[in-house]
Design a protein around this motif. Structure first.
Motif, short mmCIF file in Angstrom:
data_model
loop_
_atom_site.label_atom_id
_atom_site.label_comp_id
_atom_site.label_asym_id
_atom_site.label_seq_id
_atom_site.Cartn_x
_atom_site.Cartn_y
_atom_site.Cartn_z
N GLY A 1 0.79 -1.24 0.00
CA GLY A 1 0.00 0.00 0.00
C GLY A 1 0.81 1.27 0.00
N LYS A 2 2.15 1.12 0.12
CA LYS A 2 2.97 2.34 0.17
C LYS A 2 2.91 3.12 -1.14
N GLU A 3 2.88 2.39 -2.25
CA GLU A 3 2.89 3.06 -3.54
C GLU A 3 1.75 4.08 -3.63
N GLN A 4 0.53 3.62 -3.30
CA GLN A 4 -0.61 4.53 -3.44
C GLN A 4 -0.52 5.69 -2.45
N ARG A 5 -0.08 5.39 -1.22
CA ARG A 5 0.01 6.47 -0.23
C ARG A 5 1.00 7.53 -0.69
N ILE A 6 2.12 7.07 -1.27
CA ILE A 6 3.14 8.01 -1.72
C ILE A 6 2.63 8.85 -2.88
N ILE A 7 1.98 8.18 -3.84
CA ILE A 7 1.43 8.92 -4.99
C ILE A 7 0.43 9.97 -4.50
N ASP A 8 -0.43 9.54 -3.60
CA ASP A 8 -1.45 10.48 -3.10
C ASP A 8 -0.83 11.69 -2.42
N ARG A 9 0.16 11.41 -1.57
CA ARG A 9 0.77 12.53 -0.84
C ARG A 9 1.52 13.47 -1.79
N ILE A 10 2.22 12.90 -2.76
CA ILE A 10 2.98 13.75 -3.69
C ILE A 10 2.01 14.61 -4.49
N GLN A 11 0.89 14.01 -4.91
CA GLN A 11 -0.08 14.79 -5.68
C GLN A 11 -0.71 15.89 -4.83
N THR A 12 -1.09 15.52 -3.62
CA THR A 12 -1.80 16.48 -2.77
C THR A 12 -0.88 17.56 -2.23
N GLU A 13 0.26 17.12 -1.71
CA GLU A 13 1.10 18.09 -1.00
C GLU A 13 2.03 18.86 -1.91
N LEU A 14 2.42 18.27 -3.03
CA LEU A 14 3.38 18.96 -3.90
C LEU A 14 2.73 19.50 -5.16
N GLN A 15 1.46 19.21 -5.36
CA GLN A 15 0.72 19.78 -6.49
C GLN A 15 1.47 19.60 -7.81
N VAL A 16 1.95 18.37 -8.04
CA VAL A 16 2.71 18.14 -9.27
C VAL A 16 1.78 18.05 -10.48
N ASP A 17 2.32 18.29 -11.65
CA ASP A 17 1.54 18.17 -12.87
C ASP A 17 1.36 16.70 -13.24
N ASP A 18 2.38 15.92 -12.94
CA ASP A 18 2.34 14.52 -13.36
C ASP A 18 3.21 13.68 -12.43
N ILE A 19 2.74 12.47 -12.14
CA ILE A 19 3.57 11.53 -11.38
C ILE A 19 3.39 10.14 -11.97
N GLN A 20 4.49 9.48 -12.22
CA GLN A 20 4.43 8.12 -12.76
C GLN A 20 5.51 7.27 -12.11
#
Lengths: 456, 456
Positions: A361-380
């Protein structure tokens, strides 16, 4: 004096014990012998350590384990018989000791496992001492407690305590040949605690540093360290000499001959290491030293490892945002994840790490946090990456080293996903897709070593 | 419709004003004109903006400035005379307006500077509108306040507010040619605030995005964007087409033709940009677009920049220490320092940054904190680094791109201090010593572009 450590395959049978004895006898400087548990005698054999783990697991599950315990005893007894030793007393001792450990730690899985695993080396050292005595040597078993190998109290991950070295120094003054089991030490509260992977190498290295040995001999089952994994390149070049730094980078990135953590004590004490073959002790082996003449040989070796992934984030004007990289690394740290490299562009940053760290489950938690907290345009997240490390002391000032590597990739039509060069003075890192990694390693070997003859 | 922005040299004299008018007249689609302040007419000339800064500094120091103010008026008057315009009323207005600004902001240096600097563009736009009217065009000066360019209230570093775009959209419906001054907007509290460097480009880009222009024309004094700095390589290849991503990476790393921050609005609105020459408007110029066919041209350009340094830290077993990199970046962040790249090895990490950020005692504070808090084995700062960026959309999948670059370095006998490739899909970064950077750029140019004819 020399400290000689013998790996699992070097102490797997009576025949191997005889070779060890011969090696010890042939040089009076070999005053300290560190032994592993009996390893495999043939490909499908079971290592002593694995038998002991089976016992531990059966105990924990409340299942029968007597037959496995018998197999353990039989393994030692078989060696003793082959050596024509009267060892029935030792066998009784071993059995009693194992039963005692099971009794003591029945309800503490970690302690039980550590105690059982460590017994593999411990009892083998006792057997080795008995054998060496039987052929007339003044040999003594010395337990790590008696020797002074004191460690932190984390089961399976012992770290040496600095106070050990003062005590270990005194081993110098003991007479005869001392036989010390590898792989474990004692915590200050008196518990047996094992070292992480490569444990017997670590013991040997600590003891060598402690007594200030002239050389730490590491006996294994190959004539030398090769400049590349022999399962990837057939009959590759043997290394005569390699520096601590080179060895460490190679070990870290896939060379399993000598574990990187085992290098630290001898590296700090500047004690040369010689990796030799128990089955061919006349071969010169590979020396691991502080300095080597690298003018003709800028590159020492090529290592590779698979199972990496890359977290790729992009954000317009990322470069203007002070703290972006730090925040991204903080998110990984919060999940207890370590990373290898962080190549970056103007609007991009990637983090290369071992993919198995993203499970559970770490993958999803990390993706979510990076999207929410860092407001990135894209994450893959890109899986299936392999890292290749080209290692050599001559790297930093050898203008053509990078050119040779990239030309080799181009010639083999292999795409380079990533290059990281510049911080380490002795290595250059390439990322490629896992499915082409062996091909890439062969192309690099061809480029750096092909025209040269193997050293005798 | 087209938005045409004219840079400083394009509006520096009466002769240049005539060229602008001719360009505007020659295409009815050119409905919005954005102008800079008068630039240099000859090499040793003083830019209008610099005269205005001189006034501001004299005011702040309580020194006389009347003669500079006269020089400012004379500069506009000279243009007006050359265009045979009756502009005495406008000159009186300009003078009164400047005096008013000095009066208003005498005790607020930042506001004063912003107001004075912005007047350079503002008054030039008024003069341009007057001239276009005089030759029979239905031209109107439109102030950024009237147009709807609303920005954040940070003097010298305005950022566009999203609400601007709705207002800007309405410009489409106005008749005639609209002349808008570049470089500044208005904060919501009614203050004039200038954009960061490349300010007029930013205004043009924002207006083009706001009205949804078919093309944003950026008129300057070169026929096209070159693939490499013409002061390093003689008569280099001209670019017919380049993508937003390529342009952004090149601008960031040394190309001054088009500022990277100016690209964002048109990039987001997917409006093509055409960089053209006011002095040779027939030349096709360079198109900045979303996509280009890069099969034959994997590399678009080579940029370089100097003034970097590298903080190199090493620590044995660094790689095992979760949080090491994050803590190091935190220390830099605490000092407000931004960094470019962080190449890393197993026991090493480097941080590449602009060296001028370490001035004022920061270097020592950072070294002290890294030593104390991270317990590193070694820390060194290496100055005199240059970064070279090879940029191209075809980079990611072109196997030979890296090989070509490193071979070029090897051939020129230039040592590569650092390679960073893998995160950005369109660039590859090399670090070299500053004293060989031009030589390195020439070697790369030779490798990627030499055999090709310049495009017509």
């Amino acid at each position: 004096m020399k400290v000689a450590k013998f790996g699992g395959s070097s102490v797997a049978s009576a025949e191997q014990f005889r070779k060890v004895a011969h090696i010890v006898q042939s040089d009076v400087e070999r005053r300290i012998v560190v032994v592993s548990a009996p390893g495999k005698r043939y490909k499908t054999d079971t290592k002593m350590t694995d038998l002991l783990i089976q016992i531990g697991e059966a105990v924990v599950r409340g299942e029968a384990y007597e037959h496995v315990l018998e197999a353990v005893i039989e393994r030692y007894a078989d060696i003793a018989r082959g050596l024509e030793l009267s060892a029935s007393k030792l066998m009784e001792q071993i059995k009693a000791d194992l039963r005692q450990k099971i009794e003591n730690y029945r309800h503490d899985r970690d302690r039980l496992m550590d105690a059982l695993k460590a017994s593999g080396e411990d009892n083998n050292a006792k057997l080795m001492a008995l054998y060496l005595q039987s052929i007339g040597l003044n040999a003594h078993y010395v337990s790590p407690l008696d020797a002074g190998i004191f460690v932190t109290d984390e089961p399976g991950n012992a770290q040496i305590l600095q106070e050990s070295y003062k005590k270990l120094q005194q081993l110098k003054h003991r007479s005869g040949v001392l036989v010390i089991p590898g792989f474990f030490g004692y915590s200050l509260t008196g518990h047996i605690v094992t070292f992480p992977r490569g444990g017997s190498d670590i013991t040997g290295s600590i003891v060598a540093a402690g007594v200030g040995a002239d050389v730490y001999e590491n006996f294994t089952d190959v004539d030398s360290i090769y400049c590349v994994n022999p399962s990837i390149v057939e009959n590759p070049r043997q290394l005569k000499e390699i520096t601590y730094r080179e060895m460490r980078e190679l070990s870290y990135s896939g060379f399993s001959v000598f574990h990187d953590e085992a290098l630290e004590p001898v590296y700090k004490a500047r004690i040369p290491v010689c990796v030799k073959n128990t089955n061919n002790p006349e071969a010169p082996g590979t020396w691991i030293v502080a300095h080597r003449d690298h003018r003709d040989e800028p590159v020492a070796g090529i290592a590779s490892d698979t199972g990496f992934c890359s977290i790729n984030v992009s954000k317009y004007l990322m470069n203007r945002e002070i703290g972006f990289g730090r925040k991204l690394l903080q998110i990984l740290e919060d999940e207890g994840i370590s990373y290898e490299h962080t190549p970056s562009g103007i609007d991009n940053m990637s983090v290369i790490l071992r993919a198995n760290q993203l499970e559970g489950g770490k993958e999803q938690r990390i993706i979510d946090r990076i999207q929410t907290e860092l407001q990135v345009d894209d994450i893959q997240i890109e899986y299936g990456l392999a890292l290749i490390m080209v290692v050599g002391e001559g790297m930093e000032r050898a203008v053509g080293v990078a050119a040779k590597a990239t030309a080799a990739f181009a010639k083999a039509n292999i795409n380079i996903e990533m290059i990281n060069q510049g911080s380490s003075e002795v290595s250059m890192m390439f990322g490629v897709k896992e499915n082409v990694v062996d091909q890439a390693v062969r192309a690099l070997y061809e480029a750096y070593f092909h025209s040269k003859q193997p050293l005798s």
